[in-house]
Design an enzyme around this catalytic site. Structure first.
Site, PDB file in Angstrom:
ATOM      1  N   LYS A  36       9.314  -8.958 -30.036  1.00 16.21           N
ATOM      2  CA  LYS A  36       7.920  -8.810 -29.568  1.00 16.21           C
ATOM      3  C   LYS A  36       7.173  -7.818 -30.450  1.00 16.21           C
ATOM      4  O   LYS A  36       6.182  -7.209 -30.035  1.00 16.21           O
ATOM      5  CB  LYS A  36       7.886  -8.353 -28.100  1.00 16.21           C
ATOM      6  CG  LYS A  36       8.478  -9.373 -27.128  1.00 16.21           C
ATOM      7  CD  LYS A  36       7.616 -10.627 -27.050  1.00 16.21           C
ATOM      8  CE  LYS A  36       8.237 -11.655 -26.109  1.00 16.21           C
ATOM      9  NZ  LYS A  36       7.474 -12.930 -26.129  1.00 16.21           N
ATOM     10  N   ARG A  37       7.669  -7.626 -31.646  1.00 14.89           N
ATOM     11  CA  ARG A  37       7.024  -6.754 -32.642  1.00 14.89           C
ATOM     12  C   ARG A  37       6.846  -5.330 -32.092  1.00 14.89           C
ATOM     13  O   ARG A  37       5.866  -4.637 -32.357  1.00 14.89           O
ATOM     14  CB  ARG A  37       5.685  -7.322 -33.118  1.00 14.89           C
ATOM     15  CG  ARG A  37       5.750  -8.785 -33.611  1.00 14.89           C
ATOM     16  CD  ARG A  37       6.856  -9.026 -34.621  1.00 14.89           C
ATOM     17  NE  ARG A  37       6.819 -10.368 -35.191  1.00 14.89           N
ATOM     18  CZ  ARG A  37       7.775 -11.300 -34.999  1.00 14.89           C
ATOM     19  NH1 ARG A  37       8.849 -11.035 -34.257  1.00 14.89           N
ATOM     20  NH2 ARG A  37       7.682 -12.478 -35.595  1.00 14.89           N
ATOM     21  N   ALA A  73       3.239  -3.376 -32.469  1.00 15.09           N
ATOM     22  CA  ALA A  73       2.064  -4.246 -32.275  1.00 15.09           C
ATOM     23  C   ALA A  73       1.161  -3.776 -31.147  1.00 15.09           C
ATOM     24  O   ALA A  73       0.271  -4.513 -30.723  1.00 15.09           O
ATOM     25  CB  ALA A  73       2.526  -5.670 -32.015  1.00 15.09           C
ATOM     26  N   LEU A  75      -0.105  -2.362 -27.341  1.00 15.38           N
ATOM     27  CA  LEU A  75       0.106  -2.707 -25.930  1.00 15.38           C
ATOM     28  C   LEU A  75       0.693  -4.110 -25.788  1.00 15.38           C
ATOM     29  O   LEU A  75       0.242  -5.038 -26.463  1.00 15.38           O
ATOM     30  CB  LEU A  75      -1.251  -2.647 -25.221  1.00 15.38           C
ATOM     31  CG  LEU A  75      -1.319  -3.136 -23.773  1.00 15.38           C
ATOM     32  CD1 LEU A  75      -0.596  -2.176 -22.847  1.00 15.38           C
ATOM     33  CD2 LEU A  75      -2.783  -3.287 -23.352  1.00 15.38           C
ATOM     34  N   LEU A  77       0.427  -7.263 -24.525  1.00 16.79           N
ATOM     35  CA  LEU A  77      -0.727  -7.947 -23.936  1.00 16.79           C
ATOM     36  C   LEU A  77      -0.307  -8.883 -22.807  1.00 16.79           C
ATOM     37  O   LEU A  77      -1.126  -9.211 -21.940  1.00 16.79           O
ATOM     38  CB  LEU A  77      -1.485  -8.711 -25.026  1.00 16.79           C
ATOM     39  CG  LEU A  77      -2.096  -7.811 -26.114  1.00 16.79           C
ATOM     40  CD1 LEU A  77      -2.589  -8.639 -27.290  1.00 16.79           C
ATOM     41  CD2 LEU A  77      -3.231  -6.969 -25.555  1.00 16.79           C
ATOM     42  N   GLY A 120      -2.155   0.263 -29.707  1.00 18.17           N
ATOM     43  CA  GLY A 120      -1.305   1.309 -29.131  1.00 18.17           C
ATOM     44  C   GLY A 120      -0.222   1.788 -30.084  1.00 18.17           C
ATOM     45  O   GLY A 120       0.307   2.898 -29.915  1.00 18.17           O
ATOM     46  N   GLU A 123      -1.836   4.511 -31.764  1.00 16.46           N
ATOM     47  CA  GLU A 123      -1.929   5.641 -30.822  1.00 16.46           C
ATOM     48  C   GLU A 123      -0.590   6.374 -30.737  1.00 16.46           C
ATOM     49  O   GLU A 123      -0.539   7.607 -30.693  1.00 16.46           O
ATOM     50  CB  GLU A 123      -2.354   5.128 -29.440  1.00 16.46           C
ATOM     51  CG  GLU A 123      -3.765   4.554 -29.437  1.00 16.46           C
ATOM     52  CD  GLU A 123      -4.206   4.078 -28.060  1.00 16.46           C
ATOM     53  OE1 GLU A 123      -3.591   3.137 -27.530  1.00 16.46           O
ATOM     54  OE2 GLU A 123      -5.154   4.655 -27.509  1.00 16.46           O
ATOM     55  N   GLU A 143      -8.537  -3.630 -30.356  1.00 14.98           N
ATOM     56  CA  GLU A 143      -8.929  -3.607 -28.938  1.00 14.98           C
ATOM     57  C   GLU A 143     -10.228  -4.356 -28.687  1.00 14.98           C
ATOM     58  O   GLU A 143     -10.362  -5.084 -27.701  1.00 14.98           O
ATOM     59  CB  GLU A 143      -9.053  -2.148 -28.438  1.00 14.98           C
ATOM     60  CG  GLU A 143      -7.743  -1.461 -28.122  1.00 14.98           C
ATOM     61  CD  GLU A 143      -7.035  -0.879 -29.341  1.00 14.98           C
ATOM     62  OE1 GLU A 143      -7.448  -1.165 -30.489  1.00 14.98           O
ATOM     63  OE2 GLU A 143      -6.058  -0.140 -29.142  1.00 14.98           O
ATOM     64  N   ARG A 146      -9.795  -7.903 -28.343  1.00 14.80           N
ATOM     65  CA  ARG A 146      -9.066  -8.285 -27.118  1.00 14.80           C
ATOM     66  C   ARG A 146      -9.907  -8.020 -25.863  1.00 14.80           C
ATOM     67  O   ARG A 146      -9.460  -8.267 -24.746  1.00 14.80           O
ATOM     68  CB  ARG A 146      -7.750  -7.493 -26.993  1.00 14.80           C
ATOM     69  CG  ARG A 146      -6.874  -7.524 -28.225  1.00 14.80           C
ATOM     70  CD  ARG A 146      -6.213  -8.858 -28.478  1.00 14.80           C
ATOM     71  NE  ARG A 146      -5.444  -8.825 -29.721  1.00 14.80           N
ATOM     72  CZ  ARG A 146      -5.532  -9.733 -30.688  1.00 14.80           C
ATOM     73  NH1 ARG A 146      -6.305 -10.780 -30.558  1.00 14.80           N
ATOM     74  NH2 ARG A 146      -4.814  -9.609 -31.786  1.00 14.80           N
ATOM     75  N   GLY A 151      -6.504   3.124 -24.788  1.00 12.68           N
ATOM     76  CA  GLY A 151      -6.158   3.778 -23.530  1.00 12.68           C
ATOM     77  C   GLY A 151      -4.946   4.678 -23.656  1.00 12.68           C
ATOM     78  O   GLY A 151      -4.482   5.254 -22.673  1.00 12.68           O
TER      79      GLY A 151
END
Ligand code: 1HE
Length: 270
Positions: A36-37, A73, A75, A77, A120, A123, A143, A146, A151
């Site tokens: 999931k990267r 990658a 958050l 999603l 993220g 982040e 973001e 998307r 956050g």
């Protein structure tokens, strides 16, 4: 110092989305969701939090990297189901708590970045203290595309590195910086060839681990706070922090070692 890493035991070994190992005073924490990267699910953010508050006292510096072709990658999603406003605030605060445990934890963290360092993932990288980017690394904040907002502390941490104007550009236009552009913008301290990031990160962590723990603590905890203070308050905080650091027995030992010719001099890089 050894670079033979041995796997964690106990609670740290139970964190199945991380691989944690130790070589002397350095811990290596690897994100382990390559399929999931390394997208950050609720479980992964909780495991990161647990990891950084449970590090053994023998650890003096950490290297953080990602398994597979990408650092992270951002958050996950797939988990971004409709939350009510309260749930969404609490979700963001969960990320803040985890990344605060990194930035304002016990020991400095060196992030080794390759492939996607986005959303993220950026982040997370910017909550670390030192960033090494391999040539394959690229930086983005998708973001806006998307329909969401940062956050995970990005709005507070990223402008402190690259400025509000550059972050606004990444978020509004979807611009992606390559490794060189990210380095030039202040997102990475070191730029290395592909495959060389981990060795560089470990070497830096070993060097960091050889500093006095109180000096490292002062750098991690006082510098960003002083940057947020007025000059007058900052200088007062600095004076207090300096007095604390130089009063430790370790500082006294190190200062005497230098004065007696037993400590290394400051030399230019060869
Ligand atoms: C994911 C995610 C993810 C991959 N959440 N599942 N982040 C993003 O908007 C970045 C979205 N990801 C991508 O743009 C690409 O996946 C990558 C450039 C990172 C990698 O591309 P690639 O071709 O190597 O992999 P892939 O085929 O796109 O993805 C492989 C699998 O990982 C696939 O799942 P599969 O079940 O079909 O194999 C993808 O769905 C999955 N995957 N990225 C969920 N992010 C606290 S607020 C923070 C806000 C944000 O971080 S916003 C940015 C989110």
């Amino acid at each position: 110092m050894s670079t033979e890493f041995t796997p964690a035991t106990g609670i740290l070994a139970s964190l199945d989305l991380l691989q944690i190992s130790f070589a002397d005073a350095v811990a290596h924490v690897r994100l382990m969701r390559p399929a999931k990267r390394n997208a950050i699910s609720d479980t992964l953010i909780q495991q990161l939090h647990t990891c950084f508050i449970q590090l053994p006292e023998t650890v003096k510096a950490v290297v953080l990297s990602g398994e597979g072709a990408h650092f992270c990658a951002g958050l996950d999603l797939a988990e971004l189901v409709e939350r009510d406003i309260h749930g969404a605030v609490l979700h963001s605060r969960m990320w803040h708590a985890a990344f605060d445990a990194i930035q304002f934890g016990r020991v400095p963290v060196v992030a080794v970045l390759h492939g996607a360092v986005v959303g993220g993932g950026l982040e997370l990288a910017t909550s670390c203290h030192i960033r090494v980017a391999e040539a394959s690394a690229y930086f983005g904040l998708p973001e806006g595309q998307r329909g969401i907002f940062v956050g995970g502390g990005g709005s507070a941490r990223i402008p402190r590195l690259m400025g509000v104007a550059r972050m606004t550009d990444l978020m509004l236009t979807g611009r992606v910086y390559d490794a060189q552009e990210g380095h030039d913008a202040g997102l990475a301290h070191y730029l290395v060839a592909d495959g060389e990031g981990l060795a560089k990160g470990i070497a830096l962590a070993q060097r960091i681990a050889s500093n006095a723990p109180m000096s490292n603590f002062a750098v991690m905890h006082a510098l960003p706070r002083i940057a947020d203070q007025s000059q007058s308050e900052g200088l007062f905080t600095e004076a207090l922090m300096a007095a604390v650091a130089e009063s430790t027995p370790e500082a006294q030992t190190r200062l005497r070692a230098f004065l007696e010719g037993r400590a290394g001099k400051v030399v230019k890089a060869s």
